[in-house]
Every structure is written in C-alpha cells, then in structure tokens.
Design an enzyme around this catalytic site. Structure first.
Site, PDB file in Angstrom:
ATOM      1  N   TYR A 251     -29.211 113.908  37.796  1.00  0.00           N
ATOM      2  CA  TYR A 251     -29.265 112.694  38.607  1.00  0.00           C
ATOM      3  C   TYR A 251     -27.877 112.096  38.633  1.00  0.00           C
ATOM      4  O   TYR A 251     -27.338 111.707  37.601  1.00  0.00           O
ATOM      5  CB  TYR A 251     -30.266 111.684  38.051  1.00  0.00           C
ATOM      6  CG  TYR A 251     -30.443 110.475  38.946  1.00  0.00           C
ATOM      7  CD1 TYR A 251     -31.143 110.580  40.142  1.00  0.00           C
ATOM      8  CD2 TYR A 251     -29.903 109.241  38.605  1.00  0.00           C
ATOM      9  CE1 TYR A 251     -31.302 109.485  40.972  1.00  0.00           C
ATOM     10  CE2 TYR A 251     -30.060 108.135  39.419  1.00  0.00           C
ATOM     11  CZ  TYR A 251     -30.764 108.261  40.605  1.00  0.00           C
ATOM     12  OH  TYR A 251     -30.912 107.175  41.431  1.00  0.00           O
TER      13      TYR A 251
ATOM     14  N   ASN B 238     -37.146 107.621  55.017  1.00  0.00           N
ATOM     15  CA  ASN B 238     -38.383 107.684  54.242  1.00  0.00           C
ATOM     16  C   ASN B 238     -38.129 107.695  52.739  1.00  0.00           C
ATOM     17  O   ASN B 238     -39.048 107.859  51.938  1.00  0.00           O
ATOM     18  CB  ASN B 238     -39.213 108.909  54.638  1.00  0.00           C
ATOM     19  CG  ASN B 238     -38.440 110.203  54.489  1.00  0.00           C
ATOM     20  OD1 ASN B 238     -37.226 110.222  54.676  1.00  0.00           O
ATOM     21  ND2 ASN B 238     -39.133 111.282  54.169  1.00  0.00           N
ATOM     22  N   SER B 239     -36.859 107.524  52.310  1.00  0.00           N
ATOM     23  CA  SER B 239     -36.554 107.377  50.888  1.00  0.00           C
ATOM     24  C   SER B 239     -37.019 106.004  50.417  1.00  0.00           C
ATOM     25  O   SER B 239     -37.375 105.134  51.223  1.00  0.00           O
ATOM     26  CB  SER B 239     -35.050 107.530  50.647  1.00  0.00           C
ATOM     27  OG  SER B 239     -34.337 106.474  51.279  1.00  0.00           O
TER      28      SER B 239
ATOM     29  N   VAL C  88     -35.257 103.523  49.037  1.00  0.00           N
ATOM     30  CA  VAL C  88     -34.339 102.495  49.537  1.00  0.00           C
ATOM     31  C   VAL C  88     -34.515 102.327  51.038  1.00  0.00           C
ATOM     32  O   VAL C  88     -34.517 101.208  51.558  1.00  0.00           O
ATOM     33  CB  VAL C  88     -32.883 102.854  49.192  1.00  0.00           C
ATOM     34  CG1 VAL C  88     -31.918 101.854  49.824  1.00  0.00           C
ATOM     35  CG2 VAL C  88     -32.671 102.877  47.691  1.00  0.00           C
TER      36      VAL C  88
ATOM     37  N   ARG D 241     -35.404 113.421  58.372  1.00  0.00           N
ATOM     38  CA  ARG D 241     -35.129 114.847  58.430  1.00  0.00           C
ATOM     39  C   ARG D 241     -36.210 115.556  59.244  1.00  0.00           C
ATOM     40  O   ARG D 241     -37.373 115.148  59.244  1.00  0.00           O
ATOM     41  CB  ARG D 241     -35.084 115.410  57.011  1.00  0.00           C
ATOM     42  CG  ARG D 241     -34.668 116.849  56.901  1.00  0.00           C
ATOM     43  CD  ARG D 241     -34.515 117.248  55.455  1.00  0.00           C
ATOM     44  NE  ARG D 241     -35.735 116.970  54.697  1.00  0.00           N
ATOM     45  CZ  ARG D 241     -35.830 117.134  53.389  1.00  0.00           C
ATOM     46  NH1 ARG D 241     -34.793 117.531  52.689  1.00  0.00           N
ATOM     47  NH2 ARG D 241     -36.975 116.871  52.766  1.00  0.00           N
TER      48      ARG D 241
END
Length: 358
Positions: free
Chosen positions: A168, A268-269, A271, A291
């Site tokens: 990460y 669609n994340s 955030v 995407r």
C-alpha cells in the site's frame, strides 16, 4: 592537534607544565563537544594577535579558508535536514528510542481473544483472507492502548493490499498480517506514558497498515488520531481519511461555486464516491468517469445507476474522447475542475475535457 594546542601560546604551555591540563580556547571547547565530536579534528582558526582591530578579526574569521565556529554550526544544522529546528525532549527521545522495560509499570490485560481477518498470502480476497482468533498480549507496554474496534470499512485499498500481499503506497507488510487500513475504535485501557488518550476516547488510525479488521487491538498512541466523540456518525468516522481527502480536493480549488462542473476518474473508488456526494450537497455538477467494464452493457449500466443515485450528473466510461462524449449528450457545462488519480492517458482525457481558461 594535542601538541599544537599546548604550544599555541605561552600561557597554554605554562598551564600544561604546571597542571598537566590543556587550556582550550572557547572555539576549541566548542569543536571538542559539538556535533558528537564531528568537529573535533577540524582545523582550528589561527589566533589573531591582540593588536588586530575588531574589523580585522571579523575579516579573518569570515574568510572562506578560516571559517568561524558559527559557519560550522550553520553547516551542521543544514546536515540535519528536517530535524534542524526540532527540540528534543524526554518524550521525543522515548518515542524515537523507546523506554527500557522495567523502568515503568506494565498494565496487565485480561485474558481475552481478538478475532482478526488475516491475509495469509497474496491473491484475491476469497483465497488470501482468513478469520482467525489470537490472544491479546499479557500487558500494555509504554505508550500503548487497548482499542475495541467498533466499525471497519472494506475499501478498494484494503482489497488491493490483500491482493498484492501487503503493498500500500510505498510500504509493504509481511504476510501474514491483519487486513484493513481504516476504522474507528474506542480506547478501553491505557498504558504508562500515554498522555493524549483516555478511557472512552474515539480513535482512528493515523498511519496505514495498522490492521483494523479485528475486534481488539493493542496499538501505540502515536499511531492513532483522537476524534471528538459524537462529531460524526460512526459510519462516517470509519472512513475519516477518505472524507478529509475528498473535502480538501474540492475545498482547496478555492473558486468553485454552485452550478460549476467537476469531472473525476476512478469515480467508483471510496474517495470518488464521497466527492460525488459532496458535489451533490454543494450543488456542483459532477461527471463521473469509470474504467471500462468487462461486461460493457450490464456492468456499466448497474455502476452508472449506482453513481447517479449518489449524485453524479453523468457517468462515462474511460475511453475515447471524454470531450466528444459530453458533446454527444449535449452536456454543455464545461468542467471547471478535473480530479485525476489514474495518470497517463486517462488524466489526459480529463484535461482535454476541461473548460478553457481565458
């Protein structure tokens, strides 16, 4: 260095002959003790004769060849980088180097198990994650607190870290590790050396890789951020990091007003979805770019409906020309702010769709 110091002057030689001690000048004493001895062997400044005027002494000591100890001090500060202005206290030393066990009283913990979702290997969540139960440590050590987790979200970043086996950002956890970066918990016990937290405080992780997918955790106070209790609904507090980021991305632009248009990719994340909701709340038009789906029609339609329910004005797949696609549907509100987190061709498509600034 020794001989030169002794014979530097008659008084120094006389003192050494009588007492066996070396008489050091102020500058030499500074070099001996400064910077952990790093300046000890530096060439000493030649003594200026007593007859030299003040201006002549300043000229000598500020010359490029024979710098004064002040110049050495400046060089040492520059060498320290970001720590140059730091003030070291007992607390900062304890945080940096730890506290010797036995010099404080460990706080005993009850015998209890913590249920944890652990990542056992790199791969899809269905294959890499496992529910386990592990006992808590016997006691809280210096600066540690016991936290009861109340809520931990499942973010795309969490699944990415599991899929990559611990990656990460620029950090990596060694498998096996407890999954989850975010969450909100309540402090139930504090150890020695804890100053900013108390029983009942709400806390969220201040760093990544803490492993929030568990029921109980023993964490360092320094790795936690205290939240005012009840300021946010607990569900919102669990995604505190994403909420702050989304807010700052919109707020820091500085000159948005109701009716302006914002466009973003990876909509669609976590955030991205928060930005869409904030735009709806602020009466900003939001173009959500996602995407391309593996199932172009069914998958995209479901995703588009979901994002529009959150407040997106229009949803577009990330391909071709976004500018042309917006013109096709007669979306005439030219985006004033573009938020790109993908990079490459995707961000170029966003920039091409932005309104021209005169």
């Amino acid at each position: 260095m020794f001989a030169r110091t002794v014979i530097a002057s008659l008084s120094s030689k006389d003192t050494y002959d009588k007492t066996g001690k070396i008489q050091l000048s102020v500058e030499e004493q500074l070099r001996q003790s400064f910077g952990r001895g790093n300046f000890r062997n530096a060439g000493s400044v030649q003594s200026t004769t007593a007859s030299a005027t003040l201006s002549e002494q300043i000229t000598v000591r500020q010359s490029p060849i024979e710098q004064s100890h002040t110049a050495g001090f400046d060089a040492w500060l520059r060498a320290r980088g970001d720590a140059a202005g730091s003030v070291f206290t007992a607390d900062t030393i304890a945080d940096k180097y730890g506290v010797v066990k036995g010099s404080y009283t460990s706080i005993a913990l009850p015998s209890s198990e913590s249920y944890q979702v652990k990542c056992m290997k790199a791969g899809p969540a269905q294959e890499s994650l496992m529910l386990v139960s592990e006992p808590l440590p016997a006691a809280l050590e210096w600066g540690e607190v016991l936290v009861t987790l109340q809520l931990a979200p499942i973010n795309p970043a969490d699944l990415y870290t599991a899929r990559t086996g611990g990656v990460y950002g620029d950090k990596q956890s060694a498998v096996p590790f407890v999954a989850g970066h975010d969450g909100v918990g309540v402090v139930t016990k504090v150890g020695e050396g804890v100053k900013g937290l108390a029983h009942g405080d709400w806390v969220v992780p201040a760093v990544t890789h803490l492993g929030s997918w568990r029921t109980l955790a023993v964490w360092k106070e320094a790795d936690l951020l205290k939240l005012p209790k009840g300021t946010l609904p607990i569900e919102h507090a669990a995604v505190f990091r994403e909420l702050c980021l989304a807010y700052r991305l919109l707020e820091d632009h500085g000159n948005l007003k109701p009716g302006d248009c914002v466009i973003l990719n990876a909509a669609n994340s976590t955030v991205g979805q928060i930005i869409i909701q904030l735009c709806h709340l602020l009466q900003l038009r939001c173009v959500a770019v996602v995407r391309e789906c593996e199932q172009p029609l069914e998958g995209f339609t479901q995703l588009a409906d979901k994002l529009k329910a959150l407040g997106a004005s229009h949803v577009i797949q990330d391909s071709g020309s976004i500018k042309v696609e917006l013109e096709k549907v007669k979306f005439f509100a030219k985006p004033k702010l573009g938020l790109g987190c993908v990079g490459g061709a995707s961000d170029l498509r966003l920039s091409d769709a932005l309104a021209q600034v005169s």
